[in-house]
Design a protein around this motif. Structure first.
Motif: not given
Length: 341
Positions: A237-244
């Motif tokens: 979740v942290a990874l995908k949120s930061s990429e978004g």
């Protein structure tokens, strides 16, 4: 330095072989000290190699594979029925020592399952972890793990992740005594669930690891820590949120700069600064999640990666192979993890 061999899954990914082959050609030209084994259907691969210079073509082997693991295929199906797939072939090449590392943009669940089955974990490691580098405010890298290999993690597994992430940060980023932290809902000792609190105790009692305590989500990008440890659910979740968020910032800058004649003129003047900002937050350059804890090097690229992004994943695999990361993890486990038993 002896020549490394990198095995590439040409058939994986959302965009198919053209994008992966484009990245492979970049890698072949930029890394003359590496040999590349391209795994996939020969009718797809051979035409892309036609324009390579003779000296570059000599460093490429095509390994014909009749089967492809589909992006939506169940991991158990890939394990049982896709024994001749390009994804399985790259792992087998690493297992036999014919390749020093492998890279795939294919089905994540299938890659995790096949890698666990073919390569096995190192002694003292219960589960492998997906880890990737992310940018920080000081332009240093922070390594975040797990990114989705294991949704539920015991305290012991979180501790193992910290040890493995520390070795990766040392060997690929040149960080001496990497600062290791646990991701939590607060920095106070009373915060967090039971496994996080117990993992905190394991870290504090261990020698040979530079543990600095808890960090919250907003500290991931502040250069507070070099390695941030969490379970696969939270990490993903942290990874995908930061990429978004990074893509939102990039797209908003582009939109605002094209709003009218004045903003276009201002953007032209500020172009060098905008390029610097873009390069520092562009997710492509951080593509390539390493599957740590296995008896071999496996790098997972985003399925929707561009050619440039997939090239960065190949570069990550080359770095880890040069530094013999699994061997270094094995040695560290013997001195840090096994003393806990």
């Amino acid at each position: 330095m002896s020549m490394l061999t990198i095995a590439l899954d040409i058939m994986g990914g959302d965009h198919g072989p053209p994008v992966i082959l484009s990245a492979a050609l970049q890698a072949i030209q930029k890394h003359p000290d590496c040999h590349f084994t391209l795994c996939g259907h020969r009718d797809v691969i051979e035409p892309a190699l036609a324009d390579l210079r003779a000296d570059a073509r000599e460093r490429v082997t095509v390994s014909h594979c009749e089967q492809v693991v589909e992006m939506g295929e169940a991991p158990t199906s890939a394990l049982r029925t896709k024994k001749q797939s390009s994804m399985r072939r790259i792992l087998e090449l690493v297992e036999t020592g014919e390749a020093d590392a492998c890279v795939s943009a294919g089905n994540t669940g299938a890659l995790l399952t096949l890698a666990f089955y073919v390569l096995k974990t190192l002694p003292g490691v219960d589960r492998p972890a997906l880890v990737s580098a992310m940018p920080t405010a000081s332009h240093h890298k922070v390594f975040l793990l797990d990114l989705g290999a294991n949704v539920n993690c015991t305290a012991e597994i979180l501790f193992q992740y910290g040890v493995m992430g520390s070795v990766l940060a040392e060997q690929t980023a040149g960080i001496e005594k990497p600062r290791v932290a646990l991701l939590n809902v607060g920095e106070e000792d009373i915060k967090g669930n039971a496994q996080v609190k117990y993992a905190n105790q394991l870290f504090r009692n261990a020698t040979g690891i530079n543990y600095i305590g808890y960090v919250e989500g907003d500290d991931i990008f502040t250069d507070y820590a070099d390695v941030v440890v969490t379970d696969g659910f939270t990490g993903n979740v942290a990874l995908k949120s930061s990429e978004g968020l990074a893509k939102l910032v990039i797209n908003e800058v582009k939109r605002q700069s094209r709003r009218n004649l004045m903003t276009r003129m201002m953007a032209r003047v500020a172009l060098p600064l905008l390029k610097t900002i873009y390069n520092s937050v562009n997710p492509d350059q951080y593509n390539g999640a390493s599957l740590l804890g296995l008896r071999g090097i496996v790098v997972k690229s985003h399925g929707n990666a561009s050619a440039d992004a997939f090239y960065y994943a190949i570069h990550q695999a080359i770095q880890e192979a040069r530094m013999r990361v699994p061997e270094k993890i094995k040695n560290r486990i013997e001195t840090v993890l096994l003393e806990q038993i």
